[in-house]
Design a protein around this motif. Sequence first.
Motif, PDB file in Angstrom:
ATOM      1  N   VAL A  38       0.868  -1.177   0.000  1.00 52.71           N
ATOM      2  CA  VAL A  38       0.000   0.000   0.000  1.00 52.71           C
ATOM      3  C   VAL A  38       0.907   1.230   0.000  1.00 52.71           C
ATOM      4  O   VAL A  38       1.577   1.512   0.998  1.00 52.71           O
ATOM      5  N   PRO A  39       0.977   1.950  -1.125  1.00 55.36           N
ATOM      6  CA  PRO A  39       1.882   3.107  -1.187  1.00 55.36           C
ATOM      7  C   PRO A  39       1.343   4.292  -0.384  1.00 55.36           C
ATOM      8  O   PRO A  39       0.132   4.520  -0.325  1.00 55.36           O
ATOM      9  N   VAL A  40       2.248   5.011   0.254  1.00 53.51           N
ATOM     10  CA  VAL A  40       1.874   6.206   1.016  1.00 53.51           C
ATOM     11  C   VAL A  40       2.861   7.315   0.686  1.00 53.51           C
ATOM     12  O   VAL A  40       3.917   7.082   0.100  1.00 53.51           O
ATOM     13  N   THR A  41       2.515   8.517   1.104  1.00 55.59           N
ATOM     14  CA  THR A  41       3.437   9.643   1.061  1.00 55.59           C
ATOM     15  C   THR A  41       3.671  10.085   2.488  1.00 55.59           C
ATOM     16  O   THR A  41       2.728  10.417   3.206  1.00 55.59           O
ATOM     17  N   ASP A  42       4.926  10.046   2.927  1.00 57.04           N
ATOM     18  CA  ASP A  42       5.241  10.438   4.296  1.00 57.04           C
ATOM     19  C   ASP A  42       5.175  11.959   4.420  1.00 57.04           C
ATOM     20  O   ASP A  42       5.263  12.676   3.429  1.00 57.04           O
ATOM     21  N   GLY A  43       5.013  12.450   5.638  1.00 60.62           N
ATOM     22  CA  GLY A  43       4.986  13.894   5.865  1.00 60.62           C
ATOM     23  C   GLY A  43       3.761  14.315   6.647  1.00 60.62           C
ATOM     24  O   GLY A  43       2.697  13.708   6.540  1.00 60.62           O
TER      25      GLY A  43
END
Length: 348
Positions: free
Chosen positions: A61-66
């Motif tokens: 499951v791809p995510v964008t950190d931040g």
Amino acid sequence: MSAIRRIDVTLKDHDYAVHVGSGARLLLPAVLRELGVGRVALVSALPQRELPDPGVPFTVVPVTDGEQHKTLASVETYCRAFVEAGLTRADAVVACGGGTTTDTVGLAAALYHRGIKVVHLPTTLLAQVDASVGGKTAVNLPEGKNLVGAYWQPSAVLCDTDFLDTLPRRELLSGYGEIARCAFIGAGDLRGLDLTDQIVASVTLKASVVARDERDRGPRHILNYGHTLGHAIERATDYAWRHGEAVAVGTVFAGLLAGRLGRIDRNRVAEHREIVESFGLPTWLPSGVPAATLVELMRRDKKGQDTDAGLTFVLDGPRGVELVPGVDERLATSVLADLPTGAAPASD
């Protein structure tokens, strides 16, 4: 694989181990086998080729950190991905990323099917020394940081120090902010240790505190040292200041405030600045942010009790570090005025 250090987190209803060292991620298949997990969702911003093989069927499951992605909308996205992956309560989530991924995915795991197992593979220094351990999961609201969350302990934490080799300087600084404040809450001065030993010392301290107070009813408040102002700085700068950078300034402020209240002597106040500076961390407030804005954000802090009775801080003192309610806002504003202002630390 070099020797990996193990720290046990022993709680009333749930125990787990934190493994620290080079190659710790390779323990993931054995950990999942021991948990009896049939399949996992591996949630990460890393490319799949850099993720460890969990040894069981998995969905990435791809995510964008931040911080800007640390929201309830992200939690919903992850939970829907878990449905699509066919996860049941017998399965698990593996969160591989920094502190915001750890917090957000941890909350999704706590809510999905009213709770499924989560294993953390923290990839930043901040996440390894703090966010991945202790079971606090939360997301932000526009009104403040970490205002919506739940306690959900991981089933294991794998702190692979190899992840830290390529971290940008500011990401390392953010982790050092949490390490620096450990000197004032029971870990002692960690400056002379190598990085792995600093991580182990920080995690060992946190594990001992969480074991005594899993849900912030007393002693666990000490882990928020420097965080009241730190969270306010993050929010006031729209997270342009990293968490550990802001906590470092909050730690210096906590020393100054405790000194003004007569709780600690001049030398102890100075020690706060010296230790923070020795890690290359900022000791100044962000320029362009009025003190009144910071005070208002501190008033909303989740540690606050009766907001009409003043502000609440975790401060050093003759009995050690403790929660101190009822601090006059005018005094806090005066102490803020004693700090210089400047820009955030430069990126690489």
